[in-house]
Design an enzyme around this catalytic site. Structure first.
Site, short mmCIF file in Angstrom:
data_model
loop_
_atom_site.label_atom_id
_atom_site.label_comp_id
_atom_site.label_asym_id
_atom_site.label_seq_id
_atom_site.Cartn_x
_atom_site.Cartn_y
_atom_site.Cartn_z
CE1 TYR A 144 -3.83 2.22 0.54
CE2 TYR A 144 -2.73 3.20 2.31
CZ TYR A 144 -3.70 3.16 1.51
OH TYR A 144 -4.48 4.25 1.44
CG ASP A 239 5.85 3.41 0.83
OD1 ASP A 239 6.16 3.94 2.01
OD2 ASP A 239 4.65 3.14 0.40
CE LYS A 267 1.59 5.77 8.68
NZ LYS A 267 0.61 4.97 8.05
N1 HOZ Z 1 -4.33 2.53 6.24
C1 HOZ Z 1 -3.45 2.80 7.38
C2 HOZ Z 1 -2.55 1.96 7.68
N2 HOZ Z 1 -2.00 1.12 7.07
C3 HOZ Z 1 -4.63 3.31 8.36
C4 HOZ Z 1 -4.72 4.60 8.58
C5 HOZ Z 1 -5.62 5.13 9.59
O1 HOZ Z 1 -6.66 4.56 9.79
O2 HOZ Z 1 -5.22 5.92 10.25
#
Ligand code: HOZ
Length: 429
Positions: A144, A239, A267
């Protein structure tokens, strides 16, 4: 544990927010039950609106390496906020954090800050296309890279949690330039490159996959990608939204000793504030506007509050490298403890772990790619486990397709409690 207030808040939220959440995995649809509304967090613990205290194993999906509300990060944000929150003009702190990141991460000479991992990956692909003059790129099923159009092809994380790895809204025109390979299958990548020779700008990969649970690269896989990229003039993009500054100061590049051409961050580089970044050697980064022709911009890019949080956290990691030993040791302790509980009870699991990333897959088979991760996620085992742990005050990611993240505020006593909780849950299996 009771979640009355969370339930009521969720009802209200659904009236004005699609699905009641601002990011799908949070809705608990995969595991069932009520999403928990948080009031605050400190160290390794979350506190919710019903007065519950939960041991946190997601840590904001990675960035809280030092734990929540870490005093130096908080102090940096508060003192910056007093001086204004956004200017859309250059500030000195942007150069400070850029210089620190460049000193910590191998092979990068310049870095551009954006607002999220999605933006970072999207911009990295555009830069790779501009630099090479080619259109296509290879991504891996179950990886992802955020929700920009060209990545939503067999995407992991929330996309696959809800059975929509290929999102409506992505045009065929966009999708045709994304080539999809199996994680850990070097032969397939080789074949794909030879079928598209001279057309592939980049290979983008999570060097440790964290969006189909945690999946390590098999031995020689990253090295093999590096060699293929060198041979065919393709840029290798790591990534490192999850692995950067977490596996090591220099992320997966340092951990595995494999250099990438472009690295993306999210993040973590903002200490938990909304930040992303992409970085590379000068030759590539100088292709970016205003120096070069590839356009990328944003008012909140390099935002002072985000830069202050990121700088405070990165400085701490830079000055105290023992943190890596500590979080890795804690994760290994957790791994051994959970594994022995499942083994004793004869429950088939595979626990994948790299550094301070870990996930439990309920399966007899090794989980090495999207197919094996999806097979393990079938059935009710993960959901039973999730809710059993939650009843004991342990908060795991609410999806079998997400990695857990360990923070340094977690103590061995906390981990022992987690293992005890696992024992209680499997007693009733
Ligand atoms: N898709 C995010 C983790 N792989 C989750 C993001 C979220 O819900 O804060």
């Amino acid at each position: 544990m009771l979640y009355q207030r969370s339930s009521a808040l969720f009802e209200e939220a659904q009236k004005v927010i699609p699905g009641g959440v601002n990011s799908p995995v949070r809705a608990f649809k995969a595991v069932g039950g009520t999403p928990i509304f948080v009031t605050h967090a400190k160290g390794a613990y979350l506190y919710d609106v019903d007065g519950n205290k939960l041991l946190d194993y997601i840590n904001s999906w990675g960035p809280m390496i030092l734990g929540h509300a870490y005093p130096k990060v908080l102090a940096a944000v508060i003192s910056k906020a007093e001086k204004g929150t956004s200017f859309g003009m250059p500030t000195e702190i942007e150069t400070e954090i850029a210089a620190l990141a460049v000193s910590m991460v191998p092979g990068i000479e310049k870095i551009r800050f954006v607002n999220s991992g999605t933006e970072a990956c999207m911009s990295a692909i555009r830069l790779a296309r501009g630099f090479t003059g080619r259109d296509k790129f290879i991504k891996f099923a179950g990886c992802y890279h955020g929700h920009s159009d060209s990545f939503l092809i067999q995407a992991g994380s929330g996309a696959v949690t809800f059975g929509a790895p290929n999102s409506p809204g992505v045009t065929k025109g966009t999708a045709k330039d994304t080539l999809l390979a199996r994680y850990n299958d070097l032969d397939q990548v080789r074949e794909m490159i030879s079928q598209n020779e001279g057309e592939i700008a980049a290979i983008i990969i999570e060097p440790v996959a964290g969006n189909m649970g945690c999946i390590p690269p098999s031995s020689g896989f990253l090295e093999g990608l590096r060699t293929l990229c060198d041979e065919y003039g393709i840029l290798l993009i790591f990534d490192e939204v999850m692995t950067g500054f977490r596996l090591a100061k220099g992320g997966a590049q340092e951990y595995y000793g494999v250099p990438a051409d472009i690295v993306t961050f999210g993040k973590i580089i903002g200490g938990g504030l909304p930040v992303g970044a992409f970085a590379a050697r000068k030759e590539i980064m100088n292709y970016l506007a205003p120096e070069g022709p590839v356009y990328q911009a944003g008012t909140l890019s390099g935002n002072p509050l985000a830069m202050a949080a990121g700088l405070a956290m990165l400085s701490e990691l830079d000055q105290q490298p023992s943190i890596y030993h500590s979080i890795n040791h804690k994760t290994e302790y957790l791994h051994n403890g959970l594994e022995s509980v499942f083994l004793k009870k004869g429950i088939p699991v595979h626990i994948n772990r790299v550094g301070s990333m870990i996930s439990v897959h309920f399966t007899e088979k090794n989980v090495i790619d999207f197919e094996t991760a999806a097979m393990a996620a079938q059935g009710a085992s993960f959901n039973r486990f999730f809710h059993g742990m939650l009843n004991n005050g342990i908060y795991l990611p609410p999806s079998a397709y997400e990695s857990w993240f360990i923070c340094d505020a977690l103590t061995i006593t906390d981990i022992d409690r987690t293992i005890d909780s696992c024992e209680q849950v499997v007693k009733r299996w």
